[in-house]
Design a protein around this motif. Structure first.
Motif, PDB file in Angstrom:
ATOM      1  N   HIS A  31       0.911  -1.189   0.086  1.00 18.75           N
ATOM      2  CA  HIS A  31       0.193   0.184   0.066  1.00 18.75           C
ATOM      3  C   HIS A  31       0.972   1.179  -0.107  1.00 18.75           C
ATOM      4  O   HIS A  31       0.484   2.305  -0.323  1.00 18.75           O
ATOM      5  CB  HIS A  31      -0.943  -0.157   1.133  1.00 18.75           C
ATOM      6  CG  HIS A  31      -2.135  -1.029   1.157  1.00 18.75           C
ATOM      7  ND1 HIS A  31      -2.864  -1.314   2.109  1.00 18.75           N
ATOM      8  CD2 HIS A  31      -2.408  -1.709   0.189  1.00 18.75           C
ATOM      9  CE1 HIS A  31      -3.700  -2.260   1.904  1.00 18.75           C
ATOM     10  NE2 HIS A  31      -3.234  -2.470   0.480  1.00 18.75           N
ATOM     11  N   VAL A  32       2.273   1.072   0.342  1.00 19.37           N
ATOM     12  CA  VAL A  32       3.242   2.476   0.235  1.00 19.37           C
ATOM     13  C   VAL A  32       3.124   2.928  -1.225  1.00 19.37           C
ATOM     14  O   VAL A  32       2.802   4.067  -1.473  1.00 19.37           O
ATOM     15  CB  VAL A  32       4.527   1.909   0.928  1.00 19.37           C
ATOM     16  CG1 VAL A  32       5.386   3.159   0.510  1.00 19.37           C
ATOM     17  CG2 VAL A  32       4.274   1.469   2.396  1.00 19.37           C
ATOM     18  N   ARG A  33       3.283   1.758  -1.929  1.00 23.24           N
ATOM     19  CA  ARG A  33       3.379   2.332  -3.431  1.00 23.24           C
ATOM     20  C   ARG A  33       2.122   2.784  -3.905  1.00 23.24           C
ATOM     21  O   ARG A  33       2.138   3.578  -4.745  1.00 23.24           O
ATOM     22  CB  ARG A  33       4.326   1.078  -4.399  1.00 23.24           C
ATOM     23  CG  ARG A  33       4.649   1.390  -5.560  1.00 23.24           C
ATOM     24  CD  ARG A  33       5.330   0.404  -6.075  1.00 23.24           C
ATOM     25  NE  ARG A  33       5.776   0.846  -7.494  1.00 23.24           N
ATOM     26  CZ  ARG A  33       6.826   1.693  -7.527  1.00 23.24           C
ATOM     27  NH1 ARG A  33       7.544   2.098  -6.845  1.00 23.24           N
ATOM     28  NH2 ARG A  33       7.052   2.175  -8.980  1.00 23.24           N
ATOM     29  N   PHE A  37       3.788   6.393  -2.851  1.00 25.73           N
ATOM     30  CA  PHE A  37       5.201   6.735  -2.319  1.00 25.73           C
ATOM     31  C   PHE A  37       6.251   5.685  -3.062  1.00 25.73           C
ATOM     32  O   PHE A  37       5.773   4.407  -3.129  1.00 25.73           O
ATOM     33  CB  PHE A  37       4.970   6.820  -0.857  1.00 25.73           C
ATOM     34  CG  PHE A  37       4.298   8.194  -0.430  1.00 25.73           C
ATOM     35  CD1 PHE A  37       5.217   9.056  -0.017  1.00 25.73           C
ATOM     36  CD2 PHE A  37       2.956   8.368  -0.338  1.00 25.73           C
ATOM     37  CE1 PHE A  37       4.698  10.093   0.374  1.00 25.73           C
ATOM     38  CE2 PHE A  37       2.495   9.416  -0.064  1.00 25.73           C
ATOM     39  CZ  PHE A  37       3.328  10.408   0.190  1.00 25.73           C
ATOM     40  N   ARG A  38       7.383   6.137  -2.891  1.00 19.02           N
ATOM     41  CA  ARG A  38       8.488   5.401  -3.442  1.00 19.02           C
ATOM     42  C   ARG A  38       9.481   4.950  -2.594  1.00 19.02           C
ATOM     43  O   ARG A  38      10.250   4.080  -2.884  1.00 19.02           O
ATOM     44  CB  ARG A  38       9.117   6.321  -4.893  1.00 19.02           C
ATOM     45  CG  ARG A  38       8.213   6.726  -5.902  1.00 19.02           C
ATOM     46  CD  ARG A  38       7.544   4.950  -6.659  1.00 19.02           C
ATOM     47  NE  ARG A  38       6.568   5.482  -7.519  1.00 19.02           N
ATOM     48  CZ  ARG A  38       5.474   5.297  -7.395  1.00 19.02           C
ATOM     49  NH1 ARG A  38       5.056   4.734  -6.399  1.00 19.02           N
ATOM     50  NH2 ARG A  38       4.484   5.632  -8.500  1.00 19.02           N
ATOM     51  N   LEU A  39       9.575   5.691  -1.313  1.00 15.44           N
ATOM     52  CA  LEU A  39      10.412   5.386  -0.330  1.00 15.44           C
ATOM     53  C   LEU A  39       9.769   5.514   0.830  1.00 15.44           C
ATOM     54  O   LEU A  39       8.851   6.126   1.215  1.00 15.44           O
ATOM     55  CB  LEU A  39      11.622   6.543  -0.449  1.00 15.44           C
ATOM     56  CG  LEU A  39      12.642   6.409   0.806  1.00 15.44           C
ATOM     57  CD1 LEU A  39      13.760   7.305   0.256  1.00 15.44           C
ATOM     58  CD2 LEU A  39      12.164   7.099   2.026  1.00 15.44           C
ATOM     59  N   ALA A  40      10.213   4.288   1.820  1.00 19.66           N
ATOM     60  CA  ALA A  40       9.345   4.250   3.142  1.00 19.66           C
ATOM     61  C   ALA A  40      10.549   4.307   4.343  1.00 19.66           C
ATOM     62  O   ALA A  40      11.365   3.350   4.193  1.00 19.66           O
ATOM     63  CB  ALA A  40       8.508   3.044   3.082  1.00 19.66           C
ATOM     64  N   LYS A  69      10.103  -3.034  -5.369  1.00 19.01           N
ATOM     65  CA  LYS A  69      10.026  -1.662  -6.077  1.00 19.01           C
ATOM     66  C   LYS A  69      10.251  -0.408  -5.268  1.00 19.01           C
ATOM     67  O   LYS A  69      10.532   0.523  -5.505  1.00 19.01           O
ATOM     68  CB  LYS A  69       8.696  -1.279  -6.858  1.00 19.01           C
ATOM     69  CG  LYS A  69       9.051  -2.070  -8.482  1.00 19.01           C
ATOM     70  CD  LYS A  69       7.961  -1.932  -9.209  1.00 19.01           C
ATOM     71  CE  LYS A  69       7.972  -2.511 -10.589  1.00 19.01           C
ATOM     72  NZ  LYS A  69       6.575  -2.017 -11.207  1.00 19.01           N
ATOM     73  N   THR A  70       9.822  -0.708  -3.912  1.00 24.50           N
ATOM     74  CA  THR A  70       9.904   0.492  -3.003  1.00 24.50           C
ATOM     75  C   THR A  70      11.294   0.438  -2.367  1.00 24.50           C
ATOM     76  O   THR A  70      11.781  -0.511  -1.962  1.00 24.50           O
ATOM     77  CB  THR A  70       8.712   0.426  -1.795  1.00 24.50           C
ATOM     78  OG1 THR A  70       7.388   0.409  -2.655  1.00 24.50           O
ATOM     79  CG2 THR A  70       8.808   1.301  -0.740  1.00 24.50           C
ATOM     80  N   GLU A  71      11.761   1.537  -2.261  1.00 22.96           N
ATOM     81  CA  GLU A  71      13.107   1.500  -1.194  1.00 22.96           C
ATOM     82  C   GLU A  71      12.621   1.855   0.227  1.00 22.96           C
ATOM     83  O   GLU A  71      12.131   2.572   0.900  1.00 22.96           O
ATOM     84  CB  GLU A  71      13.586   2.885  -1.565  1.00 22.96           C
ATOM     85  CG  GLU A  71      15.159   3.095  -0.997  1.00 22.96           C
ATOM     86  CD  GLU A  71      15.901   4.406  -1.486  1.00 22.96           C
ATOM     87  OE1 GLU A  71      15.426   4.894  -2.369  1.00 22.96           O
ATOM     88  OE2 GLU A  71      17.116   4.475  -1.155  1.00 22.96           O
ATOM     89  N   ASP A 298      14.395   8.006 -11.046  1.00 21.54           N
ATOM     90  CA  ASP A 298      13.198   8.071  -9.996  1.00 21.54           C
ATOM     91  C   ASP A 298      11.932   8.817 -10.919  1.00 21.54           C
ATOM     92  O   ASP A 298      12.163   9.778 -11.556  1.00 21.54           O
ATOM     93  CB  ASP A 298      13.373   9.162  -8.717  1.00 21.54           C
ATOM     94  CG  ASP A 298      14.204   8.532  -7.932  1.00 21.54           C
ATOM     95  OD1 ASP A 298      13.919   7.198  -7.491  1.00 21.54           O
ATOM     96  OD2 ASP A 298      15.065   9.137  -7.262  1.00 21.54           O
ATOM     97  N   ALA A 299      10.837   7.960 -10.672  1.00 23.37           N
ATOM     98  CA  ALA A 299       9.703   8.310 -11.357  1.00 23.37           C
ATOM     99  C   ALA A 299       9.020   9.604 -11.039  1.00 23.37           C
ATOM    100  O   ALA A 299       9.031   9.770  -9.717  1.00 23.37           O
ATOM    101  CB  ALA A 299       8.869   7.064 -11.715  1.00 23.37           C
ATOM    102  N   MET A 300       8.140  10.104 -11.616  1.00 17.73           N
ATOM    103  CA  MET A 300       7.335  11.162 -11.329  1.00 17.73           C
ATOM    104  C   MET A 300       5.826  10.381 -10.993  1.00 17.73           C
ATOM    105  O   MET A 300       5.719   9.636 -11.508  1.00 17.73           O
ATOM    106  CB  MET A 300       7.109  12.260 -12.322  1.00 17.73           C
ATOM    107  CG  MET A 300       8.264  13.104 -12.952  1.00 17.73           C
ATOM    108  SD  MET A 300       8.858  13.967 -11.569  1.00 17.73           S
ATOM    109  CE  MET A 300       8.051  15.393 -11.882  1.00 17.73           C
TER     110      MET A 300
END
Ligand SMILES: O=C1C[C@@H](C(=O)O)NC(=O)N1
Length: 340
Positions: A31-33, A37-40, A69-71, A298-300
């Motif tokens: 659910h973060v992505r 969001f891309r970084l947690a 895919k999440t950092e 990093d994606a927009m």
């Protein structure tokens, strides 16, 4: 780039999130992505807490298996088990921060600390290797001193006061130098004391305070202050623990925002005239403090204003393998949505 109806944000980063363990972790980590969001920046208050480098790396591998895919940036739980050598080892392994929980103030804080003095050698080692101290800036209420939120104990060490809720906390952080920053949650931009007293779904620690305190959070974001940024403190609890309370523990403290986080934050910033500060608040400010600037890869993430005639994908709950969590503002139409 933004127009009246679209906004693009470079690689949003959530600098304070609870991703849990076991089946609940499998449910909530993606659910973060999905929430934009891309970084947690991951909190260590598991059972048992993450107190060693080895545990933190194992936890990180598990999270990466769930969502490659999440950092994930990892933290350790400040406790008597920590040594200066363990701090140096953690730094070499890429662990970014150490989280301090005062004993007994929130979820899984039974092993938290009672006094900072014992940890001065740890703080010195952290300063030496440039690790960040993340402060849960609350103390058990002290009637004699009328103290509840405690943004002090500050030194040249890089420090983040987590989830500020009061005007005093905001002003204290503003008065300090470049080594001290502050996270603000999305839900504290919406709630005041009236919203959680008697409403367990809005109950979290620290609790939301008075309208003037909330106004101070709005003001500092409107001002675009570079040392204030989003840390959602998104804290999922099984819905049964939010809807019932036990005599010993009351209802579980924590508000779950990950699945709707970027749309919710955008909606709230627009509501108090800070939409132009969105990218700073959800990406650039926190990334600058943590030295995790956006790179060309990093994606927009794109948002568009929701067309009120369309059927939205608003969700009332998320469940998997017997785990059910209900997000904040469940079923409320947000003004913005992420374009997949
Ligand atoms: O600091 C915290 C911890 C979190 C949790 O549930 O882990 N819930 C909260 O409300 N505040």
């Amino acid at each position: 780039m933004s127009t009246a109806n679209t906004i693009s944000i470079s690689s949003p980063a959530d600098f304070h999130v609870h991703l849990r363990q076991g089946d609940l972790s499998e449910l909530v980590t993606p659910h973060v992505r999905e929430g934009g969001f891309r970084l947690a920046y991951v909190m260590p208050n598991l059972i048992p807490p993450i107190t060693t480098t080895v545990q933190a790396l194992e936890y990180k591998s598990m999270l990466e298996r769930i969502d490659p895919k999440t950092e994930f940036l990892m933290t350790l739980y400040l406790s008597p088990n920590l040594t200066p050598d363990e701090i140096r080892k953690a730094k070499r392994a890429g662990i970014v921060g150490v989280k301090s929980y005062p004993r007994g103030v929130t979820t899984n804080s039974d092993g938290g600390i009672e006094s900072y003095e014992a940890y001065y050698p740890i703080f010195e080692a952290m300063q030496e290797v440039d690790m960040v101290l993340n402060l849960h800036g609350e103390v058990p209420s002290d009637a004699s001193a009328n103290i509840h939120e405690n943004p002090c104990s500050l030194s040249p060490l890089r420090i983040v006061l987590e989830h500020a809720t009061t005007r005093v906390a905001v002003e204290t952080v503003k008065s300090l130098g470049s080594t001290v920053a502050c996270t603000i949650t999305a839900h504290h931009l919406a709630l005041t004391v009236d919203d959680w007293a008697g409403q367990s779904w809005n109950y979290c620690k620290p609790v939301a305070k008075f309208p003037d305190d909330r106004e101070a959070l709005h003001e500092v974001i409107r001002e675009g202050h570079p040392r204030f940024f989003l840390g959602s403190d998104s804290a999922p609890h099984p819905s049964i623990k939010k809807s019932t309370s036990s005599p010993e523990h009351g209802c579980a403290a924590g508000i779950y925002t990950s699945p709707i986080l970027l749309a919710l934050t955008t909606h709230l910033l627009e509501s108090f005239g800070a939409l132009d500060k969105l990218e700073g608040f959800v990406s650039k400010n926190g990334r600058a403090f943590y030295k995790k600037e956006v790179t060309a890869d990093d994606a927009m993430v794109l948002l568009r204003r929701r067309n009120s005639n369309t059927n939205t994908s608003k969700r009332y709950s998320y469940s998997w393998k017997g785990q059910e969590v209900i997000p904040f503002w469940s079923g409320v139409d947000l003004e913005w949505e992420i374009i997949d």
